[in-house]
Write a protein that holds these residues in place. Sequence first.
Motif, PDB file in Angstrom:
ATOM      1  N   GLU A  66       0.832  -1.204   0.000  1.00  0.00           N
ATOM      2  CA  GLU A  66       0.000   0.000   0.000  1.00  0.00           C
ATOM      3  C   GLU A  66       0.871   1.261   0.000  1.00  0.00           C
ATOM      4  OE1 GLU A  66      -2.424  -0.483   3.438  1.00  0.00           O
ATOM      5  OE2 GLU A  66      -4.026  -1.531   2.360  1.00  0.00           O
ATOM      6  N   SER A  67       1.920   1.247   0.820  1.00  0.00           N
ATOM      7  CA  SER A  67       2.825   2.399   0.866  1.00  0.00           C
ATOM      8  C   SER A  67       3.535   2.590  -0.473  1.00  0.00           C
ATOM      9  CB  SER A  67       3.861   2.211   1.978  1.00  0.00           C
ATOM     10  OG  SER A  67       3.254   2.221   3.238  1.00  0.00           O
ATOM     11  N   GLU A 126       1.154   4.245  -2.967  1.00  0.00           N
ATOM     12  CA  GLU A 126       1.028   5.666  -2.644  1.00  0.00           C
ATOM     13  C   GLU A 126       2.263   6.443  -3.087  1.00  0.00           C
ATOM     14  OE1 GLU A 126       0.205   6.236   1.440  1.00  0.00           O
ATOM     15  OE2 GLU A 126      -1.865   5.506   1.320  1.00  0.00           O
ATOM     16  N   GLN A 186      -8.311  -5.135  -2.323  1.00  0.00           N
ATOM     17  CA  GLN A 186      -8.113  -3.946  -1.500  1.00  0.00           C
ATOM     18  C   GLN A 186      -7.059  -3.013  -2.103  1.00  0.00           C
ATOM     19  OE1 GLN A 186      -7.489  -4.884   2.722  1.00  0.00           O
ATOM     20  NE2 GLN A 186      -8.562  -6.827   2.388  1.00  0.00           N
ATOM     21  N   LEU A 187      -5.973  -3.605  -2.613  1.00  0.00           N
ATOM     22  CA  LEU A 187      -4.921  -2.789  -3.219  1.00  0.00           C
ATOM     23  C   LEU A 187      -5.393  -2.136  -4.516  1.00  0.00           C
ATOM     24  CD1 LEU A 187      -1.579  -4.773  -2.758  1.00  0.00           C
ATOM     25  CD2 LEU A 187      -2.123  -2.481  -1.933  1.00  0.00           C
ATOM     26  N   GLN A 227      -8.426  -1.342  -5.236  1.00  0.00           N
ATOM     27  CA  GLN A 227      -9.346  -0.285  -4.867  1.00  0.00           C
ATOM     28  C   GLN A 227      -8.603   0.931  -4.319  1.00  0.00           C
ATOM     29  OE1 GLN A 227     -12.399   0.219  -5.525  1.00  0.00           O
ATOM     30  NE2 GLN A 227     -12.461   2.153  -4.391  1.00  0.00           N
ATOM     31  N   LYS A 228      -7.522   0.697  -3.594  1.00  0.00           N
ATOM     32  CA  LYS A 228      -6.722   1.803  -3.059  1.00  0.00           C
ATOM     33  C   LYS A 228      -6.136   2.640  -4.198  1.00  0.00           C
ATOM     34  CE  LYS A 228      -3.207   2.839   0.399  1.00  0.00           C
ATOM     35  NZ  LYS A 228      -4.166   3.452   1.322  1.00  0.00           N
ATOM     36  N   LEU A 229      -5.692   1.971  -5.242  1.00  0.00           N
ATOM     37  CA  LEU A 229      -5.156   2.676  -6.404  1.00  0.00           C
ATOM     38  C   LEU A 229      -6.223   3.561  -7.027  1.00  0.00           C
ATOM     39  CD1 LEU A 229      -3.005   3.097  -8.684  1.00  0.00           C
ATOM     40  CD2 LEU A 229      -4.024   1.117  -9.809  1.00  0.00           C
ATOM     41  N   ALA A 267      -9.042   4.640  -5.702  1.00  0.00           N
ATOM     42  CA  ALA A 267      -9.476   5.690  -4.779  1.00  0.00           C
ATOM     43  C   ALA A 267      -8.476   6.838  -4.742  1.00  0.00           C
ATOM     44  CB  ALA A 267      -9.665   5.090  -3.391  1.00  0.00           C
ATOM     45  N   LYS A 268      -7.197   6.508  -4.780  1.00  0.00           N
ATOM     46  CA  LYS A 268      -6.153   7.535  -4.774  1.00  0.00           C
ATOM     47  C   LYS A 268      -6.265   8.431  -6.011  1.00  0.00           C
ATOM     48  CE  LYS A 268      -2.072   9.239  -3.356  1.00  0.00           C
ATOM     49  NZ  LYS A 268      -1.851   9.911  -2.067  1.00  0.00           N
TER      50      LYS A 268
END
Length: 254
Positions: A80-81, A84, A209-210, A212-214, A216-217
């Motif tokens: 995740e880091s 980002e 989850q990863l 989706q994180k991409l 969402a970012k």
Amino acid sequence: MVQPPAHARACTLHKSHPTSVAFFDEAGAISSDRFFVVGLLRVEDHAALLKQVKAIRKKHKFYDEFKWGSITTSSLAASESLIELLLDSSANFSCFVADRHVADPVARFGNTFRAYEKLATQLLIGSVQPYELVTVIADNYSAPNNRSFESTVKIECNNRLDRLAVTSVIQVDSKATEGLQLVDMLVGAVAFGFKADCGLGNHRSLKGQLAQKLRAKLGVPNFDSGYKSSAFGVRLYEHDKWLRRQQMRLGSPS
């Protein structure tokens, strides 16, 4: 990118001439999977980016290979880091997404290897900046004995741009360079988002989850219509014009 200053000696590049390193990777099997993604991460300050990656490794005590196919609970936080970091960095990412139910590049180009070559070459042509010289490092991809991915991509790109833009194309194992691991994570996240949206993956899984994180970012629910910003691009592979030409050819009298 602005034009670099001219060197005092003819045919000699100025010491500040723009250069970058580009990393190629793919997700999915172009011969069988519904979704196939080819991605390119272009980095101007490679050393600075890798220092930041090392800081992430140290923070999370994660020293294994970053690999989308091997995400576990122990690597999730570091992954995740990493995503980002890449989205906040000056690195530039772009990719082609081929949905073989909609447009199959293998059908157009005749075989899997040529299809991969064509997608990779077109991606590189669209990523190279004016005046820039690029060294390309690609993940290993099996080629027929009579073909060379490295030579073909370099020659076709330079011919299309009508200048020396790509200095070298080198294929290596992803364990040999972190740059390939970085692009692997982005390509994997984009591909998994498409798969999960079609029921071929689980949005609630670690990969989901990863992915989706991409998204969402970037502030988007999905990449169904593609995506374009100054540093991140998702293009959907289409060949409508080619199909129309084929239909006209087959429908015309001999």
